[in-house]
Design an enzyme around this catalytic site. Sequence first.
Site, short mmCIF file in Angstrom:
data_model
loop_
_atom_site.label_atom_id
_atom_site.label_comp_id
_atom_site.label_asym_id
_atom_site.label_seq_id
_atom_site.Cartn_x
_atom_site.Cartn_y
_atom_site.Cartn_z
N ALA A 111 -6.17 19.56 -3.73
CA ALA A 111 -6.00 19.77 -2.42
C ALA A 111 -5.58 21.17 -2.16
O ALA A 111 -5.82 22.00 -0.89
CB ALA A 111 -4.87 18.85 -1.96
N LYS A 150 -7.32 -1.17 10.20
CA LYS A 150 -8.58 -1.41 10.88
C LYS A 150 -8.52 -2.03 12.25
O LYS A 150 -9.37 -1.90 13.15
CB LYS A 150 -9.48 -2.30 9.93
CG LYS A 150 -8.78 -3.55 9.45
CD LYS A 150 -8.59 -3.40 8.12
CE LYS A 150 -7.27 -4.35 7.59
NZ LYS A 150 -6.81 -4.14 6.44
N GLY A 172 -5.42 -4.25 -2.10
CA GLY A 172 -4.42 -3.94 -3.40
C GLY A 172 -3.82 -2.74 -3.22
O GLY A 172 -4.50 -1.73 -2.62
N VAL A 207 0.97 -1.14 0.05
CA VAL A 207 -0.11 -0.06 0.10
C VAL A 207 0.88 1.27 0.07
O VAL A 207 0.70 2.37 -0.57
CB VAL A 207 -1.02 0.02 1.25
CG1 VAL A 207 -1.70 1.09 1.32
CG2 VAL A 207 -1.96 -1.04 1.05
N ASP A 214 -10.95 -9.87 10.54
CA ASP A 214 -10.76 -8.85 9.66
C ASP A 214 -11.95 -8.02 9.45
O ASP A 214 -12.22 -6.92 9.38
CB ASP A 214 -9.95 -9.12 8.24
CG ASP A 214 -9.83 -7.93 7.26
OD1 ASP A 214 -9.00 -7.03 7.79
OD2 ASP A 214 -10.53 -8.00 6.18
N VAL A 233 -11.56 0.72 5.63
CA VAL A 233 -12.75 -0.34 5.45
C VAL A 233 -12.76 -0.43 3.87
O VAL A 233 -13.04 0.53 3.15
CB VAL A 233 -13.71 0.29 6.00
CG1 VAL A 233 -15.01 -0.52 6.00
CG2 VAL A 233 -13.55 0.64 7.38
N LYS A 251 -13.71 -4.31 10.39
CA LYS A 251 -13.89 -3.04 9.41
C LYS A 251 -15.65 -2.93 9.88
O LYS A 251 -16.24 -1.54 9.82
CB LYS A 251 -14.20 -3.71 8.17
CG LYS A 251 -12.72 -3.91 7.49
CD LYS A 251 -12.47 -4.77 6.28
CE LYS A 251 -11.22 -5.01 5.88
NZ LYS A 251 -10.93 -5.92 4.70
N1 HSE Z 1 -7.24 -9.02 3.78
C1 HSE Z 1 -8.12 -8.35 3.44
C2 HSE Z 1 -9.14 -8.80 2.44
C3 HSE Z 1 -7.70 -6.95 2.84
O1 HSE Z 1 -8.80 -9.82 2.07
O2 HSE Z 1 -10.20 -8.19 2.06
C4 HSE Z 1 -7.10 -5.75 3.63
O3 HSE Z 1 -7.91 -5.71 4.59
#
Ligand code: HSE
Length: 439
Positions: free
Chosen positions: A33, A105, A306, A14, A201, A132, A205
Amino acid sequence: MKPIKAGLLGIGTVGAGTYHVLQRNQEEIRRRAGRGIEVAMVAARNMERARRIVGEEVEVVADPFAVVNDPEIDIVVELIGGYEPARELVLQAIANGKHVVTANKALLALHGNEIFEAAQAKGVMVAFEAAVAGGIPIIKALREGLSANRIESVAGIINGTTNFILSEMRDKGLDFGTVLKQAQELGYAEADPTFDIEGVDAAHKLTIMAAIAFGIPMQFAGSHIEGISQLQAVDIRYAEQLGYRIKLLGITRRTVVDGAEGIELRVHPTLIPQARLIANVEGAMNAVLVKADAVGTTLYYGKGAGAEPTASAVIADLVDVTRLATVDPTSRVPHLAFHPGEMADLPILPMEEIRTAYYLRVYVQDQLGVMADLTRILAEAGISIDAVLQKEPGEKARTDIVIITHQTREKYVNAAIGKIEQLSHVVGQVVRIRLETLG
Ligand code: HSE
């Protein structure tokens, strides 16, 4: 005007994406901006790799505290992930009067209340669009775009790894373990996939979305979490035959139980009617469905992970922070959408109190009276049946009976399952998967 200076903590996938998109679109971003956004410093464990990404122009350091303590840095971009040292770094950056942009998150779901309180006291921004659903601007939508509404529910496919696995299981009829292994080989799933496949995860979120949708504190500890590792290919197949897809959904909703309002906060495999748009979100894509009183239902779809999709969200936050950096803190959008003194004190409801519909699969000895026993137990529990599917008897004259119920309380279903499992002609345990019509 001089560019605003950002320091990156971490330059993995990222971070590198953020750097590249900032470079590529710098003129467009400056025009939006009102001033340039310059990556002035990067902290990285692998300094050589970092230098290959940012060249000689940007200072690369090993110690992330060198970034958060540098007086030249205006915005700290936390892309390290995990709880510590991310928490300490973010709190130190805030104490130093710096704004923070984070994609973390897990950190916000568990320590967000402490972090936002510190940021509020210091008058700095903590922005978290990338935390998120990656590139989908769902935080902006919930916090600002829908601010006229009383939000009723949010339901989302917010983990791409599990959605990819479920899509593959359905398409190819493979079991969970086989698909997980393939997903790891293809780089879709982490070497340690626990947080993804066990729903953690998604719960992180969901906790964040619930906070900004309803104006409640982060309450990750109250969330109910079930992943997909126990899901069997046979249930995906039966669900299809009955007109449903199984998705790992994060669901948060206002509910009234026995006259008192509370919040549902739950992640679990869920049957959804195939006709719903969200049921057709396949592969690693994410989608979030929001139900609100004025606008009705809105659906947000896109890449949830991604390099560049997540960078898109990180940079949107950088642009927001740059625009608002000189504004009186009381005039900014509150971190969690509602003013800190206006947060609601709504309890997270225990799972047993939730009302939803159910898919039940019972493996039985196919003999006279089995169906009568099942329907009697359900009727005695006040559970109404919507559909039944009985398969041809197979080995030892045993067969699956699948029952779809109408909505009922989880505790009534649990009690009924207990009784069903005691029947002499029922083999093993009943499979129970929740069903949401999302109508
Ligand atoms: N590991 C997460 C997913 C992506 O598979 O959506 C990052 O939050």
